[in-house]
Design an enzyme around this catalytic site. Sequence first.
Site, mmCIF file in Angstrom:
data_model
loop_
_atom_site.group_PDB
_atom_site.id
_atom_site.type_symbol
_atom_site.label_atom_id
_atom_site.label_comp_id
_atom_site.label_asym_id
_atom_site.label_seq_id
_atom_site.Cartn_x
_atom_site.Cartn_y
_atom_site.Cartn_z
ATOM 1 N N ALA A 75 0.827 -1.206 0.000
ATOM 2 C CA ALA A 75 0.000 0.000 0.000
ATOM 3 C C ALA A 75 0.863 1.259 0.000
ATOM 4 O O ALA A 75 2.095 1.203 0.084
ATOM 5 C CB ALA A 75 -0.935 -0.026 1.200
ATOM 6 N N HIS A 76 0.202 2.393 -0.038
ATOM 7 C CA HIS A 76 0.919 3.669 -0.154
ATOM 8 C C HIS A 76 1.791 3.962 1.070
ATOM 9 O O HIS A 76 1.445 3.656 2.183
ATOM 10 C CB HIS A 76 -0.036 4.834 -0.419
ATOM 11 C CG HIS A 76 -1.207 4.969 0.488
ATOM 12 N ND1 HIS A 76 -2.187 5.905 0.267
ATOM 13 C CD2 HIS A 76 -1.575 4.284 1.598
ATOM 14 C CE1 HIS A 76 -3.087 5.803 1.213
ATOM 15 N NE2 HIS A 76 -2.748 4.838 2.027
#
EC number: 2.3.1.191
Lengths: 330, 330, 330
Positions: free
Chosen positions: B224-225
Amino acid sequence: MGLQLGQIVAALGGCLEGGDPQTPITRIAPLESADAHSISFLHNPRYAAQLAQTQAACVIVAPAMREAALAHGACITTPDPYAYFARLTQLWQAQQPPAWPQGVHPTAVVHPEALVDPSASVGPHCTIERGAVVGAQTVLRARVHIGQGCTIGERCILHPGVVIGADGFGFAKQNGQWQKIEQLGAVVIGDDVEIGANTCIDRGALDDTVIADGVKIDNLVQIAHNVKIGAHTVIAGNTGIAGSAKIGAHCSIGGAANILGHLQIADGTSISPTSMVTRSIHKPDLYTGIFPIQTNAEWEKNAASLKQLSQLRERIKKLEKALNALTEDK
Amino acid sequence: MGLQLGQIVAALGGCLEGGDPQTPITRIAPLESADAHSISFLHNPRYAAQLAQTQAACVIVAPAMREAALAHGACITTPDPYAYFARLTQLWQAQQPPAWPQGVHPTAVVHPEALVDPSASVGPHCTIERGAVVGAQTVLRARVHIGQGCTIGERCILHPGVVIGADGFGFAKQNGQWQKIEQLGAVVIGDDVEIGANTCIDRGALDDTVIADGVKIDNLVQIAHNVKIGAHTVIAGNTGIAGSAKIGAHCSIGGAANILGHLQIADGTSISPTSMVTRSIHKPDLYTGIFPIQTNAEWEKNAASLKQLSQLRERIKKLEKALNALTEDK
Amino acid sequence: MGLQLGQIVAALGGCLEGGDPQTPITRIAPLESADAHSISFLHNPRYAAQLAQTQAACVIVAPAMREAALAHGACITTPDPYAYFARLTQLWQAQQPPAWPQGVHPTAVVHPEALVDPSASVGPHCTIERGAVVGAQTVLRARVHIGQGCTIGERCILHPGVVIGADGFGFAKQNGQWQKIEQLGAVVIGDDVEIGANTCIDRGALDDTVIADGVKIDNLVQIAHNVKIGAHTVIAGNTGIAGSAKIGAHCSIGGAANILGHLQIADGTSISPTSMVTRSIHKPDLYTGIFPIQTNAEWEKNAASLKQLSQLRERIKKLEKALNALTEDK
C-alpha cells in the site's frame, strides 16, 4: 435470445411433460425470481416448497419430484437436474455471439516458435512466448500470458490477466543478499482446465509445475513452482499454494486457503476457506482452521486469553492435582 | 542445450575432481531424480545419504563432503554449494534465447517523457507513464505498468501483470460519502529488486512508497501507499502490507501474511505465512499467528470453546480461589 | 508546480488568516515533514502539539484550533480539515498533466457494439467487450478489462489490471468431473466507484453482480458472482467476497478479510482485516477474528493447547463438579 422448450429437450434430452414444446423461454432463473418465460430447476429437495410458488414456465426436476412439479405446470425430468441446468447454460451461451472472433486477435503477441492450435482462441493483448503450446479449442480470453515453453491442454479456458510461467520464487542467500535461482522448468496444464482472472502459476525450478486434467481454479490464486495438482480438483479464489506442494485429485480447496510448501494432500480432501495447511494430510476429510469471528470487544478478551492458553492448561493441571490430593486426604 | 563440466568450472570456479572436464551435462537435477547426464548439488548435509544413490554425473558439494562425493563419482567442491547452484542456473539460463529481444517491444506504450535506459528490456504490452524512469539492465517481462513519475532501479526483474504506482487507497469521509485523496507521491524502487506476477505497489499519498535494494517480492502481493521496505527483505506471495508500514532490512515475510498500517518491523524479523501483524515488532525473531488446522469436526468443538475462552479463564480463577479456601480451612 | 495560498482559498473556500495570500505553496505535506513552502493540515486534535513544531507555511485547521494555529503562523479554517485536504489534493492533481490524453488510447480494443461515453478515458491496452457500457467521465487507467454486457457508471476510476466480468466460478459435478455452468449474468457498477489494481469482479451466474454508487475497492480484491455491495462501502486490499454475499451500505471491510457466500452483512458493519465472516451479521458493529501473533515459540505452545481446548473445557467442568461435591461434603 430464447429457445423453445422443445428445442431444449431436443438438444439436452430429458422428458418434457405438462407443457407445450413450443413454449418460448427467454430466461433461465432461480425458482424464486422466475417469470412466465423462465425455465428453472430444482436441485435440492430441501427447496421443494418453492415449486408451489414459482412462476416458472417449466422446472427441471428429478423423477421423484415429477408429480409435485406437474401439479404446478410443465417440467423436464432428468436424473441430475443440476448437471442438466449446467448443460442448459452452455446451450444458452452457445447462442450468444462470442466476445471476440475465433483465432488469434491482431493485438495478441505470439512468438513464431509458439504452437497455437488453429481451433484455439487467443484474445486481445495475450502474449505467448517461444516454445509455448496451446491446445485445441482452448480459449485465452484477454491479456493472458503464456511463458516460454509452457503447455496448455485442450478445451481450457484462461480468463483475463492469467499469468502462466512467470518465474518461481527461488533465491539463494549469499553474504546477506539473494542470488537468483533461474527457474528452468515450465508449466504443464492438462485438458479441460479453467483458470480464473489474474491467477498466477509459476514455472518450476528444475522440473515442471503440473496441473492435471479437469482442474478448476478461481481468480487471484497463486500456485508456486513445482506444485502438482491432481485431476478434477477445485481451488477457490485468493488461495495460495506454496512451492512443491502436491495436491491430490478430486480435492476441494476453499477460498483464501493456504497450503505450505513440500506437503502432500490426499485425494478427495477438502480444505475450508481461509484455513492454513501446515502439515501433510493423508486421510481425506474436511479440514478447518478459522479463528471464529466475534464482536471486536469479545474478540479482544478471548484473544488476550489465547495468548496465555498454555498457561491456563498448566493451571488446570495443577488444580486437578491439588483436588486429587484433597480427595485422597479424606 | 548443454555444457561440459569443464565449461561450468571455467565459468563459475570451484574445483572439479574425479571426472572428465569434457563430460557433457544436459540437465540440472535434484540428487534423487538426476541421471547420468545431470549435474546435482548437496546443499544440506542432512541429505548426504542421497549421495550414495544418485545417478548424477557430478555433484556440487562443500569441501567437507568431498570424500563422500568422490566415492560416488565426480564432484565440484565449493564453499557454498547452494549459491554455486544458483549461479549455475544463471549460466544455464544465459544459454537460452530470451523470450523477447532486448529493447522496447513494439506493442509497449512508453510515454515520450519517460526515461528508459537503452540496456533495459520492455516486453509486450507494457505501459510506462510520463516521468517514469527504468534503470539499466532492468527487465519488464510483459504488460508491466509503471505509473507516472515512478522510478525503477537497475537490474530489476518485473514479472507479467505487475502494477507499480496505481493510486494508494485514500479517501476522506464527508457526509457519509468518500472524497478521493489524490495520491501525489510516487514509487521508488532500488536496484536488484524482483517483483512477482500481478503484484501491486501503490504510489504514496504525499511522500513516496520506497522499496530498497535487493528486495524480492513474490506474486500477487499488495503493497500500500507510503510503505517502506528495507534492503534484501523477501516477501512471499499473496501478502498484504498496509499503508505506511515500515518493514526493516533482511526480513522474511511468509506467504499470505498481513501487516497492518503504520507499524514498524525490526531488521531481520521473520513472519510466518498467513500470520497477521497487528503491532510493531522491535525485536527480531520468528513470529507466528496461525489457527491450527484440524478436521472440521474437531475444529467446531474447539472454535466453540474459543469463543468463551475468557470465561474459561474466569472459571479457572474461581476454582483456584475456592481450592485455596478449602486447603486453608483444613 | 505550485499554488498561492489565495488561489487555494479561492478554489476551495475556507478562511485564510495570518498569512499573505500570495505566499507560494509547492508541496502538501504532513505537519512533521512540512517545510516553509508546504501547506499542511491538522485533522486529529490529538496531534495538536505538532502545530508548535511544524515548519509549514500554512495549516488547515478546524475553527476550534484557529488560535493555536495562528500562534504559529498562517492558517485556513474550515469545519472539516480532512475533507478540505482531500479537495486540496484534487486541486493539486488537476494541475498535473494526465498520464494519457482523454479519450480512447489507440492500443485499447473496444468492441464496435460497446458504448463508451465520449467524456470517458480508456487507457492503453484496455479491452471493452460487446455490449459493455462505460459512463461519463469514467477513467480506465490501463489494461482494464470490461467483459461482455457489463456496465460501469459515471466518474468511476478503474486502475490497471482490473478485470470486470470474468466468469463466476460455477460448476456442476457429474461423474466426478466438473460441468461448466456458463455465467449468463453481467456486472453492474454504479457511479463514483473506484476499483484498485488487479481487482476482479466476476459476472453473475443468472442475475448480475452489483456494486452500488460510491463504493471504493482496493487492489487485488476478489468479488465473486452475484455479490451485491451497498453504496459507499469500502473494501481494503486482498479481500475476498464469495458468491451471492450481500454486503450492506456504508460498511468497512478490512484488508485480506473474507466473507463466505450467501451471507448478509448489515449496513454500517465493520470487519477487521484478515477476519473471516462465516455467518450473516445483522447488527452493525466492529467484528474481528484474528489469531494473535506471538513469537513462534510461544505460539507453538498455545496452538498445541488450542487443539485440545474443548477437552480443557471439559476438565474445568469436572473440576467445578468435584469441588462442589467437596464443599457440600463439609
